[in-house]
Design a protein around this motif. Structure first.
Motif, mmCIF file in Angstrom:
data_model
loop_
_atom_site.group_PDB
_atom_site.id
_atom_site.type_symbol
_atom_site.label_atom_id
_atom_site.label_comp_id
_atom_site.label_asym_id
_atom_site.label_seq_id
_atom_site.Cartn_x
_atom_site.Cartn_y
_atom_site.Cartn_z
ATOM 1 N N GLU A 76 0.831 -1.201 0.000
ATOM 2 C CA GLU A 76 0.000 0.000 0.000
ATOM 3 C C GLU A 76 0.868 1.254 0.000
ATOM 4 O O GLU A 76 0.563 2.237 -0.689
ATOM 5 N N GLY A 77 1.947 1.220 0.777
ATOM 6 C CA GLY A 77 2.855 2.369 0.797
ATOM 7 C C GLY A 77 3.511 2.596 -0.547
ATOM 8 O O GLY A 77 3.627 3.733 -1.021
ATOM 9 N N ALA A 78 3.938 1.511 -1.203
ATOM 10 C CA ALA A 78 4.576 1.623 -2.515
ATOM 11 C C ALA A 78 3.596 2.183 -3.540
ATOM 12 O O ALA A 78 3.934 3.068 -4.334
ATOM 13 N N PHE A 79 2.357 1.687 -3.506
ATOM 14 C CA PHE A 79 1.362 2.173 -4.458
ATOM 15 C C PHE A 79 0.985 3.620 -4.158
ATOM 16 O O PHE A 79 0.694 4.392 -5.078
ATOM 17 N N ALA A 80 0.965 4.000 -2.887
ATOM 18 C CA ALA A 80 0.683 5.388 -2.539
ATOM 19 C C ALA A 80 1.748 6.318 -3.122
ATOM 20 O O ALA A 80 1.447 7.412 -3.601
ATOM 21 N N LEU A 81 2.994 5.876 -3.088
ATOM 22 C CA LEU A 81 4.074 6.675 -3.682
ATOM 23 C C LEU A 81 3.920 6.768 -5.195
ATOM 24 O O LEU A 81 4.119 7.837 -5.788
ATOM 25 N N LEU A 82 3.549 5.660 -5.836
ATOM 26 C CA LEU A 82 3.331 5.684 -7.287
ATOM 27 C C LEU A 82 2.151 6.579 -7.645
ATOM 28 O O LEU A 82 2.194 7.299 -8.649
ATOM 29 N N GLU A 83 1.096 6.544 -6.810
ATOM 30 C CA GLU A 83 -0.044 7.438 -7.030
ATOM 31 C C GLU A 83 0.402 8.893 -6.929
ATOM 32 O O GLU A 83 -0.049 9.755 -7.681
ATOM 33 N N GLY A 84 1.293 9.161 -5.976
ATOM 34 C CA GLY A 84 1.799 10.521 -5.818
ATOM 35 C C GLY A 84 2.577 11.000 -7.026
ATOM 36 O O GLY A 84 2.572 12.185 -7.351
ATOM 37 N N LEU A 85 3.244 10.073 -7.704
ATOM 38 C CA LEU A 85 4.012 10.417 -8.908
ATOM 39 C C LEU A 85 3.141 10.510 -10.145
ATOM 40 O O LEU A 85 3.552 11.096 -11.148
ATOM 41 N N ALA A 86 1.944 9.912 -10.096
ATOM 42 C CA ALA A 86 1.119 9.796 -11.296
ATOM 43 C C ALA A 86 0.700 11.154 -11.847
ATOM 44 O O ALA A 86 0.544 11.304 -13.050
ATOM 45 N N GLY A 87 0.525 12.146 -10.984
ATOM 46 C CA GLY A 87 0.016 13.430 -11.453
ATOM 47 C C GLY A 87 1.078 14.496 -11.654
ATOM 48 O O GLY A 87 0.750 15.645 -11.916
ATOM 49 N N VAL A 88 2.370 14.144 -11.525
ATOM 50 C CA VAL A 88 3.440 15.138 -11.662
ATOM 51 C C VAL A 88 4.551 14.582 -12.541
ATOM 52 O O VAL A 88 4.662 13.372 -12.742
ATOM 53 N N ASP A 89 5.368 15.497 -13.088
ATOM 54 C CA ASP A 89 6.512 15.051 -13.889
ATOM 55 C C ASP A 89 7.581 14.419 -12.999
ATOM 56 O O ASP A 89 8.148 13.384 -13.332
ATOM 57 N N ASP A 90 7.873 15.073 -11.889
ATOM 58 C CA ASP A 90 8.807 14.515 -10.915
ATOM 59 C C ASP A 90 8.543 15.178 -9.566
ATOM 60 O O ASP A 90 7.796 16.151 -9.468
ATOM 61 N N ALA A 91 9.135 14.621 -8.521
ATOM 62 C CA ALA A 91 8.916 15.148 -7.172
ATOM 63 C C ALA A 91 10.076 14.746 -6.281
ATOM 64 O O ALA A 91 10.771 13.751 -6.538
ATOM 65 N N GLY A 92 10.271 15.523 -5.218
ATOM 66 C CA GLY A 92 11.300 15.218 -4.245
ATOM 67 C C GLY A 92 10.784 14.289 -3.156
ATOM 68 O O GLY A 92 9.583 14.025 -3.056
ATOM 69 N N LEU A 93 11.681 13.818 -2.326
ATOM 70 C CA LEU A 93 11.335 12.855 -1.283
ATOM 71 C C LEU A 93 10.302 13.418 -0.314
ATOM 72 O O LEU A 93 9.311 12.753 0.007
ATOM 73 N N SER A 94 10.511 14.643 0.176
ATOM 74 C CA SER A 94 9.595 15.209 1.170
ATOM 75 C C SER A 94 8.189 15.347 0.604
ATOM 76 O O SER A 94 7.197 15.028 1.276
ATOM 77 N N ASP A 95 8.100 15.807 -0.638
ATOM 78 C CA ASP A 95 6.793 15.977 -1.276
ATOM 79 C C ASP A 95 6.092 14.635 -1.433
ATOM 80 O O ASP A 95 4.902 14.487 -1.121
ATOM 81 N N LEU A 96 6.818 13.629 -1.904
ATOM 82 C CA LEU A 96 6.219 12.308 -2.109
ATOM 83 C C LEU A 96 5.800 11.672 -0.786
ATOM 84 O O LEU A 96 4.733 11.043 -0.703
ATOM 85 N N ALA A 97 6.630 11.811 0.232
ATOM 86 C CA ALA A 97 6.278 11.252 1.541
ATOM 87 C C ALA A 97 4.981 11.884 2.052
ATOM 88 O O ALA A 97 4.099 11.200 2.577
ATOM 89 N N ALA A 98 4.852 13.207 1.872
ATOM 90 C CA ALA A 98 3.638 13.891 2.320
ATOM 91 C C ALA A 98 2.418 13.445 1.512
ATOM 92 O O ALA A 98 1.341 13.214 2.067
ATOM 93 N N ARG A 99 2.581 13.312 0.196
ATOM 94 C CA ARG A 99 1.479 12.880 -0.659
ATOM 95 C C ARG A 99 0.987 11.481 -0.268
ATOM 96 O O ARG A 99 -0.205 11.193 -0.305
ATOM 97 N N ALA A 100 1.950 10.613 0.066
ATOM 98 C CA ALA A 100 1.615 9.231 0.393
ATOM 99 C C ALA A 100 1.230 9.038 1.849
ATOM 100 O O ALA A 100 0.756 7.959 2.224
ATOM 101 N N GLY A 101 1.452 10.053 2.699
ATOM 102 C CA GLY A 101 1.165 9.916 4.117
ATOM 103 C C GLY A 101 2.131 8.982 4.816
ATOM 104 O O GLY A 101 1.751 8.250 5.740
ATOM 105 N N LEU A 102 3.399 8.989 4.381
ATOM 106 C CA LEU A 102 4.411 8.091 4.932
ATOM 107 C C LEU A 102 5.518 8.883 5.620
ATOM 108 O O LEU A 102 5.816 10.012 5.221
ATOM 109 N N PRO A 103 6.164 8.302 6.635
ATOM 110 C CA PRO A 103 7.382 8.913 7.171
ATOM 111 C C PRO A 103 8.452 8.982 6.082
ATOM 112 O O PRO A 103 8.507 8.122 5.198
#
Length: 246
Positions: A19-46
Motif C-alpha cells: 500500500e505504501g509503494a502504491f501510494a508513492l506511485l499514485e503521488g508520482l502519477a500526477g506530476v513530472d517529478d517530485a522530491g522525497l519530502s513531497d512524495l512522503a507527504a502525498r503518500a502519508g508516509l514517514p
C-alpha cells in the motif's frame, strides 16, 4: 511511532508495504517529478519509510531517481500499456484528439474506466491545463463529465459524493438528451469542460473524450467538435479486431 508506520509494521506488514509503494506511485502519477519530502507527504508516509520504498521501486525500474528527485519509471509505463482497453482507446483517440485540440485550442483528453475510477489514457495539453492538468495516468475526480456521459450511455453508476440522486439523474438525463456533458468551474480561473462518450461497436460507452476550455464562450462550437471527435474515435475503435469484445 506514526499511525502509518504502525500499520506497515503490524500484522499486515506485507500488505502495508505494498500500500505504501502504491501510494508513492499514485503521488508520482500526477506530476513530472517530485522530491522525497513531497512524495512522503502525498503518500502519508514517514520520510524514512518513503525513502526505503522508493529505493526498492527504483531497483525494480518502477521509478527513476535523478538529482534527488523521482519520476515514474519504464516498468510502470510498460505495465500500464498492457492494459488492453487503455491501449486501444489511446490508439483510437490519437488523431481525433489532435484535431479536437487544434479546432478548439483547449486541452483534449480521453479517459476510460478502470477499477471504479476514470483514468486519463491520452492527453494533449491546452491553456486550461496550466491551471488544472490531466496527464495520462491521472485519476479524474468522481462525478466528472466523463462519469456523466458514461452513465448516460448505459454504464450504471450510483450518484457520487456531492450529488443527490435526483441531481445525478438530471445530469445523466441531460447528457443522454444532448449527447455531451458540460461542466463549469467558477473558481479563481473559470473553466468549461465538454465531454462525449466513445462507443464500441456494440453501442456501449467504453470511454469518454473531451476538451477543457478557459473561455466558456467557446462552449457552443466545442460541443460539435467534441461529438465529432468522439464519433471518430469510436469508428477507429470499431476497426480494431481486438475491440470486438468491448
Amino acid at each position: 511511532m506514526s499511525p502509518e508506520a504502525s500499520r506497515i509494521r503490524g500484522s499486515g506488514a506485507g500488505r502495508g508495504v505494498l500500500e505504501g509503494a502504491f501510494a508513492l506511485l499514485e503521488g508520482l502519477a500526477g506530476v513530472d517529478d517530485a522530491g522525497l519530502s513531497d512524495l512522503a507527504a502525498r503518500a502519508g508516509l514517514p520520510k524514512a519509510t518513503a525513502h526505503r520504498l522508493l529505493d526498492q521501486l527504483a531497483g525494480l525500474g518502477a521509478v527513476e531517481r535523478r538529482d534527488g528527485r523521482y519520476r515514474m519509471g519504464a516498468t510502470v509505463a510498460r505495465l500500464g500499456r498492457a492494459w488492453r482497453t487503455h491501449r486501444m482507446v489511446e490508439r483510437a483517440a490519437a488523431l481525433p484528439l489532435r484535431r479536437l485540440a487544434a479546432a478548439t485550442g483547449g486541452g483534449a483528453a480521453a479517459v476510460a474506466p478502470c477499477a471504479g475510477d476514470m483514468v486519463v489514457v491520452a492527453w494533449l495539453p491546452g491553456s486550461a491545463d496550466a491551471v488544472f492538468p490531466f496527464p495520462a495516468g491521472a485519476v479524474v475526480p468522481p462525478g466528472s463529465a466523463a462519469d456523466i456521459v458514461l452513465a448516460a450511455s448505459g454504464t450504471a453508476t450510483q450518484a457520487p459524493a456531492g450529488y443527490s440522486a435526483a441531481e445525478w439523474s438530471r445530469q445523466v438525463g441531460r447528457a443522454r438528451e444532448h449527447g455531451v456533458a458540460v461542466q463549469h468551474s467558477e473558481g479563481e480561473v473559470p473553466m468549461c469542460c465538454v465531454v462525449a462518450p466513445v462507443r464500441a461497436r456494440s453501442g456501449a460507452g467504453v470511454a469518454a473524450l473531451g476538451v477543457t476550455l478557459l473561455d466558456s464562450r467557446r462552449q457552443g462550437p466545442a460541443v460539435d467538435a467534441v461529438k465529432h471527435a468522439a464519433r471518430a474515435a469510436g469508428v477507429n475503435l470499431a476497426r480494431m479486431p481486438a475491440a470486438r469484445q468491448l
